[in-house]
Design a protein around this motif. Sequence first.
Motif, PDB file in Angstrom:
ATOM      1  N   THR A 182     104.062-135.606 102.677  1.00 28.91           N
ATOM      2  CA  THR A 182     103.690-134.289 102.159  1.00 28.91           C
ATOM      3  C   THR A 182     102.299-133.844 102.583  1.00 28.91           C
ATOM      4  O   THR A 182     102.007-132.654 102.583  1.00 28.91           O
ATOM      5  CB  THR A 182     103.753-134.278 100.624  1.00 28.91           C
ATOM      6  N   MET A 183     101.435-134.805 102.932  1.00 37.18           N
ATOM      7  CA  MET A 183     100.063-134.455 103.330  1.00 37.18           C
ATOM      8  C   MET A 183      99.460-135.616 104.114  1.00 37.18           C
ATOM      9  O   MET A 183     100.030-136.709 104.162  1.00 37.18           O
ATOM     10  CB  MET A 183      99.213-134.145 102.084  1.00 37.18           C
TER      11      MET A 183
ATOM     12  N   SER B 140     107.405-120.201  88.189  1.00 37.55           N
ATOM     13  CA  SER B 140     108.782-120.651  88.419  1.00 37.55           C
ATOM     14  C   SER B 140     108.804-122.109  88.867  1.00 37.55           C
ATOM     15  O   SER B 140     109.748-122.847  88.566  1.00 37.55           O
ATOM     16  CB  SER B 140     109.464-119.760  89.468  1.00 37.55           C
ATOM     17  N   LYS B 141     107.768-122.533  89.585  1.00 37.35           N
ATOM     18  CA  LYS B 141     107.661-123.940  89.974  1.00 37.35           C
ATOM     19  C   LYS B 141     107.547-124.820  88.738  1.00 37.35           C
ATOM     20  O   LYS B 141     108.170-125.888  88.664  1.00 37.35           O
ATOM     21  CB  LYS B 141     106.443-124.152  90.875  1.00 37.35           C
ATOM     22  N   LEU B 142     106.745-124.390  87.776  1.00 37.31           N
ATOM     23  CA  LEU B 142     106.608-125.136  86.521  1.00 37.31           C
ATOM     24  C   LEU B 142     107.950-125.258  85.818  1.00 37.31           C
ATOM     25  O   LEU B 142     108.346-126.347  85.388  1.00 37.31           O
ATOM     26  CB  LEU B 142     105.588-124.438  85.612  1.00 37.31           C
ATOM     27  N   LEU B 143     108.667-124.151  85.717  1.00 37.57           N
ATOM     28  CA  LEU B 143     109.946-124.134  85.003  1.00 37.57           C
ATOM     29  C   LEU B 143     110.980-125.021  85.696  1.00 37.57           C
ATOM     30  O   LEU B 143     111.637-125.852  85.048  1.00 37.57           O
ATOM     31  CB  LEU B 143     110.461-122.696  84.908  1.00 37.57           C
TER      32      LEU B 143
ATOM     33  N   PHE C 289     112.450-139.766  91.746  1.00 38.47           N
ATOM     34  CA  PHE C 289     111.984-139.519  93.119  1.00 38.47           C
ATOM     35  C   PHE C 289     111.674-138.034  93.328  1.00 38.47           C
ATOM     36  O   PHE C 289     110.612-137.673  93.856  1.00 38.47           O
ATOM     37  CB  PHE C 289     113.041-139.998  94.105  1.00 38.47           C
ATOM     38  N   VAL C 290     112.604-137.161  92.919  1.00 39.88           N
ATOM     39  CA  VAL C 290     112.447-135.719  93.129  1.00 39.88           C
ATOM     40  C   VAL C 290     111.223-135.192  92.375  1.00 39.88           C
ATOM     41  O   VAL C 290     110.425-134.416  92.930  1.00 39.88           O
ATOM     42  CB  VAL C 290     113.719-134.958  92.689  1.00 39.88           C
ATOM     43  N   PHE C 291     111.056-135.603  91.118  1.00 42.90           N
ATOM     44  CA  PHE C 291     109.927-135.129  90.332  1.00 42.90           C
ATOM     45  C   PHE C 291     108.609-135.540  90.979  1.00 42.90           C
ATOM     46  O   PHE C 291     107.667-134.740  91.079  1.00 42.90           O
ATOM     47  CB  PHE C 291     110.005-135.682  88.907  1.00 42.90           C
ATOM     48  N   THR C 292     108.543-136.790  91.437  1.00 43.16           N
ATOM     49  CA  THR C 292     107.302-137.303  92.020  1.00 43.16           C
ATOM     50  C   THR C 292     106.982-136.633  93.346  1.00 43.16           C
ATOM     51  O   THR C 292     105.836-136.236  93.588  1.00 43.16           O
ATOM     52  CB  THR C 292     107.400-138.827  92.212  1.00 43.16           C
ATOM     53  N   ILE C 293     107.975-136.497  94.222  1.00 40.26           N
ATOM     54  CA  ILE C 293     107.688-135.903  95.531  1.00 40.26           C
ATOM     55  C   ILE C 293     107.347-134.419  95.392  1.00 40.26           C
ATOM     56  O   ILE C 293     106.504-133.889  96.130  1.00 40.26           O
ATOM     57  CB  ILE C 293     108.862-136.115  96.513  1.00 40.26           C
ATOM     58  N   LEU C 294     107.961-133.727  94.417  1.00 33.85           N
ATOM     59  CA  LEU C 294     107.596-132.325  94.193  1.00 33.85           C
ATOM     60  C   LEU C 294     106.156-132.221  93.699  1.00 33.85           C
ATOM     61  O   LEU C 294     105.432-131.295  94.078  1.00 33.85           O
ATOM     62  CB  LEU C 294     108.546-131.683  93.183  1.00 33.85           C
ATOM     63  N   ALA C 295     105.740-133.168  92.860  1.00 31.51           N
ATOM     64  CA  ALA C 295     104.353-133.166  92.395  1.00 31.51           C
ATOM     65  C   ALA C 295     103.404-133.307  93.578  1.00 31.51           C
ATOM     66  O   ALA C 295     102.382-132.608  93.665  1.00 31.51           O
ATOM     67  CB  ALA C 295     104.136-134.310  91.398  1.00 31.51           C
ATOM     68  N   MET C 296     103.742-134.179  94.530  1.00 35.01           N
ATOM     69  CA  MET C 296     102.901-134.371  95.711  1.00 35.01           C
ATOM     70  C   MET C 296     102.929-133.143  96.628  1.00 35.01           C
ATOM     71  O   MET C 296     101.917-132.780  97.228  1.00 35.01           O
ATOM     72  CB  MET C 296     103.352-135.616  96.484  1.00 35.01           C
ATOM     73  N   VAL C 297     104.079-132.499  96.724  1.00 37.79           N
ATOM     74  CA  VAL C 297     104.187-131.275  97.528  1.00 37.79           C
ATOM     75  C   VAL C 297     103.302-130.184  96.939  1.00 37.79           C
ATOM     76  O   VAL C 297     102.566-129.491  97.667  1.00 37.79           O
ATOM     77  CB  VAL C 297     105.649-130.794  97.598  1.00 37.79           C
ATOM     78  N   TYR C 298     103.337-130.010  95.614  1.00 36.56           N
ATOM     79  CA  TYR C 298     102.527-128.972  94.966  1.00 36.56           C
ATOM     80  C   TYR C 298     101.035-129.265  95.113  1.00 36.56           C
ATOM     81  O   TYR C 298     100.230-128.347  95.318  1.00 36.56           O
ATOM     82  CB  TYR C 298     102.899-128.863  93.489  1.00 36.56           C
ATOM     83  N   ILE C 299     100.661-130.551  95.008  1.00 32.71           N
ATOM     84  CA  ILE C 299      99.257-130.919  95.203  1.00 32.71           C
ATOM     85  C   ILE C 299      98.836-130.623  96.644  1.00 32.71           C
ATOM     86  O   ILE C 299      97.750-130.086  96.894  1.00 32.71           O
ATOM     87  CB  ILE C 299      99.036-132.412  94.868  1.00 32.71           C
ATOM     88  N   SER C 300      99.702-130.963  97.589  1.00 33.70           N
ATOM     89  CA  SER C 300      99.409-130.704  99.005  1.00 33.70           C
ATOM     90  C   SER C 300      99.204-129.218  99.246  1.00 33.70           C
ATOM     91  O   SER C 300      98.281-128.815  99.975  1.00 33.70           O
ATOM     92  CB  SER C 300     100.562-131.235  99.859  1.00 33.70           C
ATOM     93  N   GLN C 301     100.053-128.390  98.644  1.00 33.77           N
ATOM     94  CA  GLN C 301      99.937-126.942  98.831  1.00 33.77           C
ATOM     95  C   GLN C 301      98.652-126.402  98.235  1.00 33.77           C
ATOM     96  O   GLN C 301      98.030-125.494  98.809  1.00 33.77           O
ATOM     97  CB  GLN C 301     101.138-126.255  98.186  1.00 33.77           C
ATOM     98  N   SER C 302      98.216-126.969  97.118  1.00 30.76           N
ATOM     99  CA  SER C 302      96.997-126.474  96.485  1.00 30.76           C
ATOM    100  C   SER C 302      95.751-126.871  97.280  1.00 30.76           C
ATOM    101  O   SER C 302      94.693-126.216  97.177  1.00 30.76           O
ATOM    102  CB  SER C 302      96.873-127.022  95.056  1.00 30.76           C
ATOM    103  N   LEU C 303      95.839-127.926  98.077  1.00 28.82           N
ATOM    104  CA  LEU C 303      94.692-128.399  98.864  1.00 28.82           C
ATOM    105  C   LEU C 303      94.744-127.914 100.305  1.00 28.82           C
ATOM    106  O   LEU C 303      93.847-128.207 101.105  1.00 28.82           O
ATOM    107  CB  LEU C 303      94.652-129.937  98.861  1.00 28.82           C
ATOM    108  N   GLU C 304      95.795-127.177 100.653  1.00 26.45           N
ATOM    109  CA  GLU C 304      95.987-126.739 102.031  1.00 26.45           C
ATOM    110  C   GLU C 304      94.980-125.635 102.394  1.00 26.45           C
ATOM    111  O   GLU C 304      94.806-124.665 101.672  1.00 26.45           O
ATOM    112  CB  GLU C 304      97.407-126.211 102.219  1.00 26.45           C
ATOM    113  N   THR C 305      94.319-125.807 103.507  1.00 28.14           N
ATOM    114  CA  THR C 305      93.339-124.820 103.992  1.00 28.14           C
ATOM    115  C   THR C 305      93.919-124.109 105.211  1.00 28.14           C
ATOM    116  O   THR C 305      94.951-124.506 105.768  1.00 28.14           O
ATOM    117  CB  THR C 305      92.017-125.493 104.375  1.00 28.14           C
TER     118      THR C 305
END
Length: 264
Positions: free
Chosen positions: A66-67, A188-191, A244-260
Amino acid sequence: MHESPMINVGGIDFDLSIIIALIVSCAVVFILVKLATRNLSVENPGKLQNFMEWVVEFVQGLISSTMDYKKGKPFLSLGLTLIMFIFVSNMLGLPFGLVFDYTSVEKATAFGQPLTSVVDGLAKGSHGVEVAWWKSPTADAGAAMGLALIVFILVHYLGMVRNTKSYFKHYFKPFFFFFPINLIEQFSKLLTHGMRLFGNIFAGEVLIAVLLKMSGVWYGAIASVVGLIVWQGFSIFVGSIQAFVFTILAMVYISQSLETEEDH
């Protein structure tokens, strides 16, 4: 479906079955990690140490997918905690269930407080109220959404603190008037993050309850035993996938928030 053991303290309703299951989940994860790291050895690692090393490598792979791992390495502990805690929580409702039938208000108490679910049920004229004291905490919408909310807050905190300019700028891409749509997308991501976990685990426990109710007659008992064996195995698979899905989505969202912008 069975009722939950609810008590009211200070005007707030608490589901005791969820509180108990959350405590047990935390204890199981802590004990597993403690046993796996108690006698670390390079030459002769134990089975639990090998298992924990595999879990660590697996989560490292999730982060790397993811990052950039150098950027994601600080979140290794978070990923390990999420995937282990959610997997254990998903499995708790599978081995057995604790259901008690209450026929009087006097007996329906816990910690000196009446079980409001039983009181309300008996007040409506029911002869008895069945209360389930044991289930997977992730089969409760509040617990699943609570986990998603923790990730949601962390993601946006990291974006605002570590990537301030790009974080706020992305709300107005590709055009300024897309701001409301981008804002809705975040919520919607939260939900979906929490409800996906809740829906899959809750559905599994509902089916288990239905299968158990079939055991009232001999042919229903045979069908329920066969169905439970098959569904228990499938539920282990579903519980693993959802962790697995919950964890990888958490990493995807973190990656998106840190993306420059330089990362594009």
